[in-house]
Design an enzyme around this catalytic site. Sequence first.
Site, PDB file in Angstrom:
ATOM      1  N   PHE A  10       7.767   7.890   7.188  1.00  0.00           N
ATOM      2  CA  PHE A  10       8.444   6.855   6.405  1.00  0.00           C
ATOM      3  C   PHE A  10       9.912   6.741   6.805  1.00  0.00           C
ATOM      4  CE2 PHE A  10       5.780   5.976   2.371  1.00  0.00           C
ATOM      5  CZ  PHE A  10       4.618   5.891   3.124  1.00  0.00           C
ATOM      6  N   LYS A  52      -6.174   6.745   3.888  1.00  0.00           N
ATOM      7  CA  LYS A  52      -4.813   7.260   3.739  1.00  0.00           C
ATOM      8  C   LYS A  52      -4.790   8.437   2.768  1.00  0.00           C
ATOM      9  CE  LYS A  52      -1.228   4.505   3.609  1.00  0.00           C
ATOM     10  NZ  LYS A  52      -0.309   3.405   3.173  1.00  0.00           N
ATOM     11  N   GLU A  72      -5.995   3.729   0.634  1.00  0.00           N
ATOM     12  CA  GLU A  72      -5.412   5.003   0.192  1.00  0.00           C
ATOM     13  C   GLU A  72      -6.208   5.687  -0.910  1.00  0.00           C
ATOM     14  OE1 GLU A  72      -0.973   6.757  -0.813  1.00  0.00           O
ATOM     15  OE2 GLU A  72      -1.290   4.862   0.215  1.00  0.00           O
ATOM     16  N   ASP A  88       2.101  -4.485   6.674  1.00  0.00           N
ATOM     17  CA  ASP A  88       2.141  -3.564   5.532  1.00  0.00           C
ATOM     18  C   ASP A  88       2.140  -4.382   4.249  1.00  0.00           C
ATOM     19  OD1 ASP A  88       2.285  -1.145   4.220  1.00  0.00           O
ATOM     20  OD2 ASP A  88       4.465  -0.974   4.384  1.00  0.00           O
ATOM     21  N   THR A  99      -0.109   9.787   5.163  1.00  0.00           N
ATOM     22  CA  THR A  99       1.037   9.040   4.668  1.00  0.00           C
ATOM     23  C   THR A  99       2.021   9.950   3.943  1.00  0.00           C
ATOM     24  OG1 THR A  99       1.641   7.040   3.448  1.00  0.00           O
ATOM     25  CG2 THR A  99      -0.049   8.438   2.463  1.00  0.00           C
TER      26      THR A  99
END
Length: 375
Positions: A190, A143, A107, A28, A168
């Site tokens: 998350f 994303k 994203e 990440d 996400t």
Amino acid sequence: MSSGSPDKRRKMETALNQLKKLTVVVADTGDFNAIDEYKPQDATTNPSLILAAAKMPAYQHLVDQAIKYGIAKGGTEDEQVANTMDKLFVSFGLEILKKVPGRVSTEVDARLSFDKEEMVAKALKLIALYEEAGISKERVLIKLSSTWEGIQAGKELEEKHGVHCNMTLLFSFAQAVACAEAKVTLISPFVGRILDWYKENTDRKSFEPHEDPGVVSVTKIYNYYKKFGYSTVVMGASFRNTGEVKALAGCDLLTISPGLLAELSQDHSAVTAMLSVEKSKACDLEKIHLDEKAFRWQHNEDRMAVEKLSDGIRKFAADAIKLEAMIKVGTQLFFFKRKKKNHAQMAPEKLNNLFIAGKNAWCEKRPVIEGCISS
């Protein structure tokens, strides 16, 4: 001669290597130089990670190249900035794909989180940029924020365009169910941000890994998906400590920051599978269906998820705005340098002072990115 007994060799094996045997490990980070050390399968990025990486001198050339691309595309300043942003995100993705054998997640702007059509259009533009660079869409995950609109954008991209999506900012069970029903490729619940909320909003300030609210949430989602045979896979994200990571060993994928990857690479404690398809079959969850009304109501009933989704969108949007400001300064400096070149007859000392004054003036307008642009 043997290097040691099997038991001793197992004790010497790092937690990271043990974890890789149970789940797909993803890095990440936008710092692709940090990827080499830990050999992940995939990598994920977001506006905050790209902003942090773009400030590093090692990646200034990517920022400069993206700015030149945006200028060459022409149009208004806003159009040039948008094209530069897209190019920059894809440029980082391309570099990351040189380091990982699998996929990179790129994203869509969080400011589009409530506009399905714009999210689809932006996703297709990003995929087109990858394909222009010779990268198949099979190696890219787009994303999208897990709003209702984002989930429906993901559904359309998967069904009509064959574009794989990574949903996400996922915090609620309702979001997870809607994503599964939309048949998106992957979700990123998350973990750490859920823990943050419970620490901030309850009297309890510490949790054992198996009691961690984020771990409990992902475990429930994983079990639900596997029990009812959904094709969507689960990638735990946003970890605060290695205890959370190890408590989700066996999950389909886990995306982990370089800092925690480093800790796991120095940890020699045993890692065992905490999640499995077999265990999920025994859970007592019941299958549900969510249309838009039911989704909005059930998500709304989860105060933590409502607050963290809104907060996450705002933070990603804020970092996108900072990145845009940085790009605008870079664009102005590009034109200033070109003007400087065209005025070579000017006295060098006067010209240099003029350049510094121009740079400082722009940085004063946008102090948040002062020092991020090299001269």
